[in-house]
Enzyme design. Structure first.
Site, PDB file in Angstrom:
ATOM      1  N   CYS A  28      63.041  44.006  64.727  1.00 35.11           N
ATOM      2  CA  CYS A  28      61.776  44.730  64.629  1.00 35.11           C
ATOM      3  C   CYS A  28      61.276  44.668  63.187  1.00 35.11           C
ATOM      4  CB  CYS A  28      61.976  46.176  65.089  1.00 35.11           C
ATOM      5  SG  CYS A  28      60.435  47.069  65.299  1.00 35.11           S
ATOM      6  N   SER A  85      72.047  29.138  41.119  1.00 35.71           N
ATOM      7  CA  SER A  85      72.477  28.485  42.354  1.00 35.71           C
ATOM      8  C   SER A  85      71.449  27.474  42.829  1.00 35.71           C
ATOM      9  CB  SER A  85      72.692  29.533  43.454  1.00 35.71           C
ATOM     10  OG  SER A  85      73.775  30.377  43.147  1.00 35.71           O
ATOM     11  N   PRO A 133      82.279  26.011  42.762  1.00 31.49           N
ATOM     12  CA  PRO A 133      81.383  25.720  43.884  1.00 31.49           C
ATOM     13  C   PRO A 133      81.682  26.606  45.088  1.00 31.49           C
ATOM     14  CG  PRO A 133      83.121  24.087  43.779  1.00 31.49           C
ATOM     15  CD  PRO A 133      83.302  24.975  42.577  1.00 31.49           C
ATOM     16  N   GLY A 134      80.641  27.097  45.711  1.00 31.85           N
ATOM     17  CA  GLY A 134      80.787  27.817  46.975  1.00 31.85           C
ATOM     18  C   GLY A 134      79.930  27.145  48.027  1.00 31.85           C
ATOM     19  N   ARG A 135      78.612  27.193  47.805  1.00 35.54           N
ATOM     20  CA  ARG A 135      77.658  26.562  48.709  1.00 35.54           C
ATOM     21  C   ARG A 135      77.958  25.082  48.917  1.00 35.54           C
ATOM     22  NH1 ARG A 135      72.350  28.308  48.826  1.00 35.54           N
ATOM     23  NH2 ARG A 135      72.718  29.236  46.766  1.00 35.54           N
TER      24      ARG A 135
END
Length: 447
Positions: A375, A216, A301-303
């Site tokens: 935290c 990626s 493709p995703g991003r």
């Protein structure tokens, strides 16, 4: 020019502007208005940006049928409908993603199921739904799927996922085609050819393609070129062993996803049309070199589609200066979200562009770190950035390019509910995923 006012067009959603008083707007809607109406943290999707990238990618690769949106980047019913309306196909990798797609009435014949460890129930659900393709990842899965398809009385189209030994120039956790990892069947070891032989020996599976995914956030085609060379090389061997007539249905080479985007103004990924042309030439040349007809090229493709058009909106809480040397300090800006809505900085060392969006400031920039409320000392959203010296509690800041692998990797850490997701288009906003509440957090308790 004050660089802290600049909204780099390669990083921010395409419909990002400032109004007459300097408030940042997306699709004509001030982010202050969205924060007031929907609260913060808030994911804001520029629908036109998302859809335009679908269309551009489909045009670059010849057809939406050749573009399979990777649902793992971000999926909800609304996004599934956009993908369907723009004519793309959809990759899912779990039964949950499949359920969302089917809930959105996504055409099952345009769905491909991925995954290295699909359960019997997931495979059964996919076959029952009539998904177009299943990418098999192991010999065990081939046996399972053949039995499930047989019980259903169908022949299921499959691709074999290959491990091609390519080291993509990316983070170890998102590099997926080197040998020592969980995905696929090795070409070099002979496992891939053994899997192909096993598929041919089944009664209820039909091999229609070979699949590879090298990683990626990739900016160059070198890794794809080597991957294509090895995928086509295996295809040549398969045709040589089984003959052209029996292998004529193996007409698809899927090179996966991994197309990079700009997270910072200095990032410069190639335009999608340029990348598509190069990949098409690579597959064509490799096929010609071994005397095979050129197969259909599919990408995932995703991003590249979901990432650039979304921002995350936060409200500033605590602001404090921390000495980092005898003469320098860093401004720690704490916001009302954090690693529960964006784990990528902690997980991958991701970098982002952040801006004050609720007002314009002429104050000088100071070095800063944008951190969350959790935290955890590693609860960092933007490790190294600059903010106006007068940044204060109640200000709104936005982090750009958070559409991929932020909500989809979100958690309830510290019992912080997931943010809402709002889509904006032509001056209108609509809620597509509501904010999780305390009731949601308690909903799984049995007493």
């Amino acid at each position: 020019m004050n660089e802290l006012l600049h909204l780099a067009p390669n990083v921010w959603p395409r419909n990002t502007t400032r109004d007459e008083v300097g408030v940042v707007c997306i699709a004509g809607i001030p982010l202050t208005q969205l924060a007031q109406e929907y609260g913060t943290p808030l994911f804001v999707i520029d629908e036109d940006d998302f859809r335009s990238r679908c269309r551009e990618t489909a045009a670059a690769f010849g057809s939406g049928a050749n573009v399979h949106y990777a649902a793992k980047a971000f999926l909800c019913s609304e996004v599934a409908r956009w993908i369907s309306e723009e004519g793309l196909c959809l990759d899912v990798c779990t039964g949950g993603e499949l359920a969302v797609a089917l809930h959105a009435s996504f055409p099952p014949e345009r769905i491909t199921l991925h995954g290295n460890n699909k359960s019997v129930s997931e495979l059964t659900a996919a076959v029952k739904a009539g998904v177009g393709h299943i990418v098999v990842d192991s010999m065990t899965e081939i046996e399972r799927l053949d039995a499930i398809a047989g019980e259903a009385g169908i022949v299921q189209d499959v691709l074999v996922r290959l491990t091609v030994g390519v080291e993509a120039h990316t983070h170890e956790f998102i590099s997926t085609a080197h040998e020592d990892q969980k995905f696929g069947l090795s070409v070099a070891s002979g496992a891939a050819m053994a899997a192909v032989r096993r598929v041919f020996a089944t009664d209820h599976l039909r091999l229609v393609g070979l699949h590879s995914h090298i990683g990626s956030q990739i900016f160059d085609v070198d890794g794809f070129e080597l991957a294509a060379h090895r995928v086509i090389g295996l295809l040549r061997d398969v045709v040589g062993e089984f003959g052209p007539e029996k292998t004529a249905q193996i007409a698809t080479v899927d090179l996966g996803g991994g197309l990079g985007i700009s997270y910072l103004p200095s990032d410069d990924p190639p335009p999608i049309a340029e990348l598509a042309a190069k990949l098409g030439t690579i597959v064509s040349d490799e096929s010609t070199a071994v005397g095979l007809p050129t197969p259909k090229l599919v990408v995932e493709p995703g991003r590249a589609i979901a990432g650039p058009g979304t921002i995350t909106l936060y409200e500033v809480g605590t602001v404090k200066d921390v000495d980092v040397s005898a003469t320098a300090h860093r401004r720690y800006v704490s916001v009302d979200g954090g690693m529960s809505d964006n784990i990528r900085t902690a997980l991958y060392g991701a970098q982002y562009d952040v801006r004050l969006v609720s007002r314009v400031s002429d104050a000088p920039p100071v070095p800063a770190r944008l951190v969350g409320k959790h935290c955890e000392s590693g609860d960092i959203i933007v490790r190294d950035t600059w903010v106006p010296d007068d940044i204060r509690p109640g200000d709104l800041v936005a982090v750009a390019a958070t559409g991929a692998y932020c909500y989809s990797l979100s958690s309830r850490y510290n019992m912080v509910g997931r943010p809402a997701v709002v889509a904006v288009h032509a001056g209108n906003a609509r809620l597509v995923l509501r904010r999780e509440t305390v009731d949601d957090l308690l909903s799984l308790e049995v007493r």
